[in-house]
Enzyme design. Structure first.
Site, PDB file in Angstrom:
ATOM      1  N   GLY A  32      -4.324 -14.522  12.404  1.00  0.00           N
ATOM      2  CA  GLY A  32      -4.636 -15.191  11.217  1.00  0.00           C
ATOM      3  C   GLY A  32      -5.896 -15.889  11.526  1.00  0.00           C
ATOM      4  N   CYS A  47      -2.603 -14.125  19.234  1.00  0.00           N
ATOM      5  CA  CYS A  47      -4.077 -14.658  18.788  1.00  0.00           C
ATOM      6  C   CYS A  47      -3.276 -16.052  18.072  1.00  0.00           C
ATOM      7  CB  CYS A  47      -4.780 -13.832  17.911  1.00  0.00           C
ATOM      8  SG  CYS A  47      -6.539 -14.404  17.577  1.00  0.00           S
ATOM      9  N   TYR A  48      -3.602 -15.984  16.723  1.00  0.00           N
ATOM     10  CA  TYR A  48      -3.279 -17.451  15.892  1.00  0.00           C
ATOM     11  C   TYR A  48      -1.770 -17.640  16.269  1.00  0.00           C
ATOM     12  CZ  TYR A  48      -2.157 -20.520  12.395  1.00  0.00           C
ATOM     13  OH  TYR A  48      -1.765 -21.777  11.837  1.00  0.00           O
ATOM     14  N   HIS A  78      -5.645  -8.761  21.051  1.00  0.00           N
ATOM     15  CA  HIS A  78      -4.750  -8.288  20.023  1.00  0.00           C
ATOM     16  C   HIS A  78      -4.048  -6.944  20.406  1.00  0.00           C
ATOM     17  CE1 HIS A  78      -5.627 -10.424  16.228  1.00  0.00           C
ATOM     18  NE2 HIS A  78      -6.587 -10.825  16.871  1.00  0.00           N
ATOM     19  N   GLU A 128      -2.370  -4.620  19.239  1.00  0.00           N
ATOM     20  CA  GLU A 128      -1.978  -3.840  18.046  1.00  0.00           C
ATOM     21  C   GLU A 128      -3.460  -2.889  17.787  1.00  0.00           C
ATOM     22  OE1 GLU A 128      -2.349  -6.913  18.092  1.00  0.00           O
ATOM     23  OE2 GLU A 128      -3.112  -7.756  15.969  1.00  0.00           O
ATOM     24  N   GLY A 154       3.138  15.518  -8.540  1.00  0.00           N
ATOM     25  CA  GLY A 154       2.353  16.708  -7.723  1.00  0.00           C
ATOM     26  C   GLY A 154       1.952  16.142  -6.363  1.00  0.00           C
ATOM     27  N   GLY A 155       1.849  14.708  -6.202  1.00  0.00           N
ATOM     28  CA  GLY A 155       1.461  14.326  -4.917  1.00  0.00           C
ATOM     29  C   GLY A 155       2.682  14.430  -3.902  1.00  0.00           C
ATOM     30  N   ASP A 176       4.324  11.938  -2.179  1.00  0.00           N
ATOM     31  CA  ASP A 176       5.430  10.996  -2.224  1.00  0.00           C
ATOM     32  C   ASP A 176       6.409  11.518  -3.270  1.00  0.00           C
ATOM     33  OD1 ASP A 176       3.736   9.729  -0.455  1.00  0.00           O
ATOM     34  OD2 ASP A 176       2.671   8.538  -2.325  1.00  0.00           O
ATOM     35  N   LYS A 181       2.615   6.087   4.601  1.00  0.00           N
ATOM     36  CA  LYS A 181       2.311   7.475   3.999  1.00  0.00           C
ATOM     37  C   LYS A 181       2.639   8.838   5.107  1.00  0.00           C
ATOM     38  CE  LYS A 181       0.129   9.969   0.543  1.00  0.00           C
ATOM     39  NZ  LYS A 181       0.269   9.351  -0.879  1.00  0.00           N
TER      40      LYS A 181
END
Ligand code: XMP
Length: 517
Positions: free
Chosen positions: A54, A81-82, A174, A176, A229-230, A232, A373
């Site tokens: 953060g 980190c933080y 980090h 990640e 139409g997407g 999802d 997604k």
């Protein structure tokens, strides 16, 4: 304890990446604002907790903090980190500001003294002298009691701390981010070896458990689902059909703001390829009339959201009472609105989330609101959706309305559809379609002077926007090949009446957003 990791968010730009990495290890994880209290944590009963990084400093007034008691719950905690500095601060160590912010790559020296390495659980099998990504202004300066220090870097004497007894762990860098080469190894040590979690989060299990949940929740009631139409909403339709069969009422509305020929093509695809009994509604006149004279992007979104609901309501007259409205809302949409400091500033009211009216007769069902997604795409694959549909570029709920800057007219929609079709054809022709997250045209209301066949023109400007992204939250503009750009721009100016200039958008997100409105 449940087989899940809770990530407490202190506002780092990388928090979502932590969630991605943990899910890549096939462990379910959720991001929660740091303000969660100890009783809520007990109720959620996570098998492990990660404290994110953060921007704050633990000594700052109003610095985000958690109760010291959370550290004593006996749940393994990893501070990043933080998060590390907070563990240190709450455990009585001294945290100092460094003179120079440390930013970028550093080399991780594991256990200078022989015993550090042997006793490190977090760094088990992590290669010595690997690269780690640093981004901090504070460091721990006093050697911690109860903890051992298992690694250092040139500028951080205390880069990794561990307390096996208290099950508390912290890293100054980090793990990640992709630049930390052994980051996944370290996270996997924490999640599996230290916290003892099991890798059970995969899309097959997600589908099974979601189907059971939906069946239990919905009973004999009907669900209405708007298809866009997407990917999802299409994947959601397949999942809901599997769960409740004919109780699903899929609806596809022609808002007049779709791409060229899209309504007809998709209607036929839904029926013939996906065996979905879709109700098609041609409502272009209604949408375009409601949008007349509106140029504010937020107003456009709100009007479109409301009109969608009005049109859906007309469906109820045909099919009888409906109790639920399903939406393909994704996890990034949800976390964007629960930032560390409470609901964040509204950047855009996404039709999926914010564009809907507050008062509706239906209850919302959002089975994907825990997914990214790429995970939805995996669900689609599991459900047998063909690649062409899975890999379709995202298309915003408000459609071309947010790609026509300023007021919307039929004439502008027509121009944009033509230009967009040319771009689409060339993306396929140059084999670029699947290399980008999204590519589209934006039509500006600005006019510019040109010359064609010795005649002066004064027409609109079109912008080509192409970006790459992993989850739509951040994006880089795509360095499209010159030949491709040359072909697209030349075709647009020559074939689309009313556009005499084409430009390329060189803005990443942030500071831009992907869509222009
Ligand atoms: P922005 O423009 O916010 O877009 O950077 C991020 C991603 O979301 C899509 N988008 C939407 N999708 N309803 C949607 O379903 C919306 O209202 C909406 N607005 C933007 C956008 O196309 C991009 O992929």
């Amino acid at each position: 304890m449940k087989n899940r990791v809770l990530i407490l968010d202190f506002g780092s730009q990388y928090t979502k990446l932590i969630a991605r990495r943990i899910r890549e290890l096939k462990v379910y994880t959720e991001i929660i604002p740091f303000r969660i209290n100890i009783d809520q944590i007990r109720t959620l009963s996570p098998g492990a907790i990660i404290l994110s990084g953060g921007p704050s400093s633990v000594y700052k007034k109003n610095a985000p903090k958690i109760s010291r008691d959370i550290l004593n719950l006996g749940i393994p905690i990893l501070g990043i980190c933080y998060g590390l500095q907070l563990i240190a601060f709450l455990s009585g160590m001294v945290v100092d500001s460094t003179k120079n912010r440390e930013y970028g790559l550093a080399t991780l020296e594991i256990g200078k003294k022989e015993n550090r390495r042997l006793r490190s659980q977090l760094l088990k099998k992590v290669k010595n002298n690997s690269k780690v990504w640093m981004s901090h202004g504070d460091i721990i300066s006093q050697f911690p009691r109860d903890f051992i220090v298992t690694a250092r870097t040139e500028n951080s004497e205390i880069a990794v701390i561990e307390s096996e007894k208290r099950k508390l762990y912290g890293v100054q860098f980090h793990p990640e981010v992709i630049h930390t080469t052994e980051g996944t190894k370290l996270l996997s040590n924490f999640v599996f070896n230290i916290a003892g979690l099991k890798p059970d989060w995969d899309m097959e299990n997600f589908i099974k458990s979601t189907i059971i949940n939906i069946k239990n929740k919905v009973g004999k009631e009907k669900i209405i689902l708007g298809l866009s139409g997407g990917v999802d909403s299409t994947v959601l339709a397949l999942l809901l059909k599997k769960a409740i069969g004919k109780q699903l009422i899929p609806v596809f509305i022609d808002t007049g703001l779709l791409r060229k020929n899209e309504y007809k093509e998709l209607m036929s695809g839904f029926k013939n390829k996906l065996d979905l009994n879709v109700i098609g509604i041609e409502a272009a006149d209604i949408f375009i009339a409601k949008l007349a004279n509106i140029s504010s992007p937020e107003k456009k979104r709100k009007v479109i959201g409301k009109t969608f609901i009005d049109v859906f309501q007309s469906v109820e007259e045909r099919v009888g009472k409906v109790k639920y409205l399903a939406q393909g809302t994704l996890y990034p949409d949800v976390i964007e609105s629960v930032s560390v400091n409470g609901p964040s500033v509204t950047i855009k009211s996404h039709h999926n989330v914010g564009g809907l009216p507050k008062k509706m007769n239906w209850k919302l069902i959002e089975p994907f609101k825990e997914l990214f997604k790429d995970e939805v795409r995996k669900v689609g694959k599991e459900l047998g959706l063909e690649d062409e549909l899975i890999n379709r570029h995202p298309f915003p709920g408000p459609g071309l309305a947010v790609r026509i800057i300023g007021r919307i007219t039929r004439e502008k929609i027509e121009k944009l559809q033509q230009a967009d079709l040319i771009l689409h054809e060339e993306l396929l022709h140059f084999n670029i379609y699947n290399q980008v997250w999204q590519a589209f045209i934006v039509l500006l209301s600005v006019k510019s002077v040109g010359v064609m066949g010795d005649i002066r023109t004064y027409e609109n400007v079109a912008v080509i926007r192409m970006v790459n992204s992993i989850d739509g939250m951040t994006a880089d503009w795509y360095p499209a090949p010159y030949d491709f750009l040359k072909k697209v721009s030349s075709r647009i100016v020559n074939e689309v009446k009313g556009i005499n200039r084409v430009t390329y958008d060189l803005t990443s997100k942030p500071p831009g957003t992907i869509e222009w409105e």
